[in-house]
Design an enzyme around this catalytic site. Structure first.
Site, PDB file in Angstrom:
ATOM      1  N   ASP A  16     -11.423   8.142  -5.952  1.00 14.58           N
ATOM      2  CA  ASP A  16     -12.426   8.661  -5.018  1.00 14.58           C
ATOM      3  C   ASP A  16     -13.122   7.519  -4.278  1.00 14.58           C
ATOM      4  O   ASP A  16     -13.307   6.442  -4.845  1.00 14.58           O
ATOM      5  CB  ASP A  16     -13.448   9.486  -5.816  1.00 14.58           C
ATOM      6  CG  ASP A  16     -14.273  10.408  -4.933  1.00 14.58           C
ATOM      7  OD1 ASP A  16     -13.993  10.493  -3.721  1.00 14.58           O
ATOM      8  OD2 ASP A  16     -15.213  11.030  -5.460  1.00 14.58           O
ATOM      9  N   HIS A  33      -7.891   5.463   3.327  1.00 15.24           N
ATOM     10  CA  HIS A  33      -6.781   5.994   2.529  1.00 15.24           C
ATOM     11  C   HIS A  33      -5.666   4.951   2.420  1.00 15.24           C
ATOM     12  O   HIS A  33      -5.018   4.828   1.385  1.00 15.24           O
ATOM     13  CB  HIS A  33      -6.241   7.291   3.134  1.00 15.24           C
ATOM     14  CG  HIS A  33      -7.200   8.443   3.008  1.00 15.24           C
ATOM     15  ND1 HIS A  33      -7.871   8.731   1.839  1.00 15.24           N
ATOM     16  CD2 HIS A  33      -7.604   9.390   3.897  1.00 15.24           C
ATOM     17  CE1 HIS A  33      -8.650   9.792   2.012  1.00 15.24           C
ATOM     18  NE2 HIS A  33      -8.504  10.213   3.262  1.00 15.24           N
ATOM     19  N   LEU A 127       7.299   3.082 -17.614  1.00 21.34           N
ATOM     20  CA  LEU A 127       6.075   3.815 -17.259  1.00 21.34           C
ATOM     21  C   LEU A 127       6.408   5.120 -16.544  1.00 21.34           C
ATOM     22  O   LEU A 127       7.218   5.133 -15.614  1.00 21.34           O
ATOM     23  CB  LEU A 127       5.239   2.929 -16.307  1.00 21.34           C
ATOM     24  CG  LEU A 127       4.030   3.599 -15.636  1.00 21.34           C
ATOM     25  CD1 LEU A 127       2.914   3.867 -16.640  1.00 21.34           C
ATOM     26  CD2 LEU A 127       3.498   2.735 -14.492  1.00 21.34           C
TER      27      LEU A 127
END
Ligand code: FPP
Length: 242
Positions: A16, A33, A127
């Site tokens: 955020d 972004h 991962l």
């Protein structure tokens, strides 16, 4: 110091603050972004190095469609850009990509890249990088219940089945279809907000939370390690006694 023997297995992050980061600099929101995407890239690498087994990022929520067409389109363009620039390296590093959410309804160019990432990395064993995209936790639970109903109707589940937590869990995005992802040990939210915002409501029952005022584009591997260190000081009892 971080204890390498007690690294959380699954870290989930609510990224955020991209908008505020851009506004602070007098830049357009998309610049935020874009910077957020770059920060995410570093955190994927850091997770791999630290030995986190599952990293989940909240990239686009079912509520994010309410944003301007320009911003929504811009975020999916970033998804395309990310995959085009990073997929080869992710694959080289044995990372397995999964998407949590109803991603098939997003713009086709993005769906194509997402499917390419899934296919390319499907047999990787390092991962697991879960991208929550067009994800909303309530919608996820509703979908699970409807799919259970469907499977009772088509006979894959018996009519007298007793619905258990285990069965509901298997029908969530984190369930069978994505390799039964364990619940997040640690959920991080950046930018000073302290809400779950429809993220992993079922899965977070016993998660630890760490909040930081750092805006997502400024989030670094150092800050990530600091939060993991904080997490390691917690006493997790899962409702039981010590
Ligand atoms: C929240 O910041 C962030 C988002 C809604 C989008 C996050 C997306 C990325 C970091 C890029 C994702 C890229 C890929 C490849 C998955 P905000 O805009 O709500 O910030 P604000 O609260 O300061 O306005």
């Amino acid at each position: 110091m971080i204890d390498k023997n007690r690294i959380p297995t699954h870290v989930a992050i609510i990224m955020d603050g991209n908008g505020r980061w851009a506004a602070k600099r007098g830049l357009p929101k998309m610049a935020g972004h874009n910077a957020g995407m770059l920060a995410m890239k570093e955190i994927v690498k850091a997770s791999d190095i630290l030995g986190v087994k599952y990293l989940t990022v909240y990239a686009f929520s079912t509520e994010n469609w309410k944003r301007s067409q320009e911003e929504v389109g811009g975020i999916f363009k970033l998804v395309v850009k990310y995959v085009d620039s990073e997929l080869a390296e992710l694959h080289q590093n044995n990372v397995k990509v999964k998407i949590l959410g109803d991603y098939k309804v997003v713009p086709k160019v993005a769906v194509d890249r997402l499917e390419k990432s899934l296919e390319t990395t499907q047999n990787n064993t390092g991962l697991q990088f879960n991208i929550a995209l067009n994800y909303g936790s309530r919608a996820e639970i509703v979908r699970a219940v409807n799919n259970i109903k469907k499977d009772v109707e088509n006979g894959s589940l018996t009519k007298d089945i007793e619905i258990t937590e285990e069965i509901i869990g298997r029908y969530l995005y984190t369930g069978d279809e994505n390799g039964n992802i364990p619940d997040p040990d640690l959920i991080i939210r950046t930018s000073g907000e302290e809400r779950l915002s429809n993220f992993m409501l079922w899965q977070s029952a016993y998660s630890e939370f760490e909040f930081t005022d750092v805006l997502w584009p400024d989030f670094t591997p150092q800050e990530y390690e600091r939060l993991i260190e904080q997490y390691q000081k917690r006493d997790r009892r899962f409702g039981g006694r010590k």
